[in-house]
Design an enzyme around this catalytic site. Structure first.
Site, mmCIF file in Angstrom:
data_model
loop_
_atom_site.group_PDB
_atom_site.id
_atom_site.type_symbol
_atom_site.label_atom_id
_atom_site.label_comp_id
_atom_site.label_asym_id
_atom_site.label_seq_id
_atom_site.Cartn_x
_atom_site.Cartn_y
_atom_site.Cartn_z
ATOM 1 C CD GLU A 1 0.049 1.687 -5.234
ATOM 2 O OE1 GLU A 1 0.089 2.614 -6.077
ATOM 3 O OE2 GLU A 1 0.873 0.750 -5.214
ATOM 4 C CB SER B 1 0.073 -2.258 -3.848
ATOM 5 O OG SER B 1 0.604 -1.081 -3.287
ATOM 6 C CB SER C 1 -1.016 0.036 1.135
ATOM 7 O OG SER C 1 -1.878 -1.081 1.047
#
EC number: 3.4.11.25
Length: 402
Positions: A319, A317, A279
């Site tokens: 984001e 991830s 992240s």
């Protein structure tokens, strides 16, 4: 429990704030990306930080205690919390906001309200995944006595975002306390912003190097008008093989500095495979008088700044980007204050702001790498900071005239 743990868990908020202040001051002493010869586009503000946007305050609490094998509930702890007050900690007002999801495998509380009404009230908190509940409740508690009782409903949806610090930290042990959160909330200030292994970025890893908190800013012009765009990131994403700095494939050129466990370089079936997960959080502040949908457009451009450094927003991830305007104020119990409106078709102004977001995001991400120092955490996992000597040498070879 070690003496360090007793200090952190039992300290009064004032003492904790003092300890945090000392740690933050120390982390301001190191070089930033420009000091190592990294070239960037655009004109930064005086501090080259999110606090170049007038009124914005930032505070950190950093929790580092214990060593060796992880025992859930006892550490080691490498975690913390970073607080951003859009209008300063004494303000009761909210701000117009917009957000963007680059990849949605993560959590940022309060964002449904931003989507629906384009605003939020109160501070922003960035922390580790295991701390979200504690930070959320602590922010509500902190508001009691500061916000009039009849208006406390405005603080029911705190804005808390997370990245996963489980490689170096006992994430299920909940090493962060209410006092730690209060210390960051109360200790936030303007001026230079500590970067690297501080606050919410304490236990983070970015591009396979040690990661953490980074910030940058840009002053942009449209005709006779100047605006400031500031960015702060909490980076825990990216793969070393993808890392680019100023267009150079730095991740592939740097030698050594691979993560270790008990002194042995990580190996096994996953060695060498892309590790772009865990992240990235991006907070964008501006003094431009923007509407929520325009701030959403700003937030979307942050992804372009991330892409400049080589990240592909990996499948796991999470984001996210959140943008707010300090000029579009939502008074508590009153009507919004907006000094002017920038027309959506004013391409000169909007493009200048978009460019500022992209450039400041790119630099903030490199600043967090440069500021983050080598750290050993849970189970003797060791993650190296990006080697300054190698980075500077590569930059000098590629950009000799700068």
């Amino acid at each position: 429990m070690t003496s360090t743990q007793r200090l952190w868990s039992g300290a009064l908020p004032l003492l904790t704030a003092l300890i945090v202040s000392i740690a933050a001051t120390a982390s301001l002493a190191g070089p930033r990306a420009r000091d190592l010869g990294v070239p960037f586009e655009g004109t930064p503000g005086a501090l080259n930080a999110i606090t170049d946007v007038a009124g914005v305050e930032v505070g950190h609490t950093t929790v580092i205690s214990g060593d060796g094998a992880m025992v859930i509930g006892k550490g080691p702890y490498r975690t913390g919390v970073t607080i951003i007050h859009p209008l300063g900690k004494t303000s009761l007002d909210g701000v117009a906001a917009g957000r963007a999801v680059i990849n949605g495998t993560g959590e940022w509380t309060g964002m449904h309200l931003v989507d629906e009404v384009g605003q939020f009230l109160g501070p922003i908190a960035l922390t580790g995944t295991g701390n979200v509940g504690l930070v959320h409740q602590s922010m509500m508690d902190w508001s009691v006595g500061k916000v009039p009782e009849e208006a406390l409903f405005s603080r029911l949806l705190p804005v808390v975002a997370e990245t996963l610090d489980n490689r170096l930290n006992d994430v299920f042990g909940h090493g962060l306390t209410r006092d730690h959160v209060f210390a960051a909330l109360d200790g936030a200030k303007g001026g230079p912003v500590a970067e690297g292994n501080v606050g919410g970025g304490t236990g983070m890893i970015a591009y396979t190097f040690k990661g953490g908190i980074g910030t940058s800013s840009r002053v942009v012009s449209a005709g006779d008008t100047r605006y400031t765009v500031g960015v702060l990131v909490q980076a825990n994403h990216g793969d070393r093989n993808d890392l680019r700095i100023a267009g150079v494939q730095i991740g592939k050129e740097i030698k050594g500095a691979w993560p270790e466990v008990n002194g042995i370089v990580a190996a096994g079936p996953d060695a060498g495979k892309p590790q772009d997960k865990n992240s990235l959080l991006i907070v964008i502040a501006t003094d431009a008088p923007l509407m929520p949908h325009q701030l959403e457009r700003m937030a979307r451009r942050a992804a372009l700044g991330v892409g400049r450094n080589g990240s592909t927003a990996g499948a796991l991830s999470g984001e996210f980007a959140l943008a707010f305007s300090t000029s579009h104020v939502i008074p508590l119990g009153g009507k919004p204050r907006l000094p002017a409106i920038i027309n959506d078709t004013d391409s000169e102004t909007m493009n200048a702001l978009f460019r500022g977001v992209v450039q400041a995001t790119e630099e903030a991400l490199v600043n967090q790498l440069v500021a983050s120092e080598t750290m050993t955490g849970a189970n003797n996992a060791k993650v190296y900071g990006i080697p300054h000597d190698q980075l500077a040498r590569i930059m000098k070879a590629r950009f000799p005239r700068r």
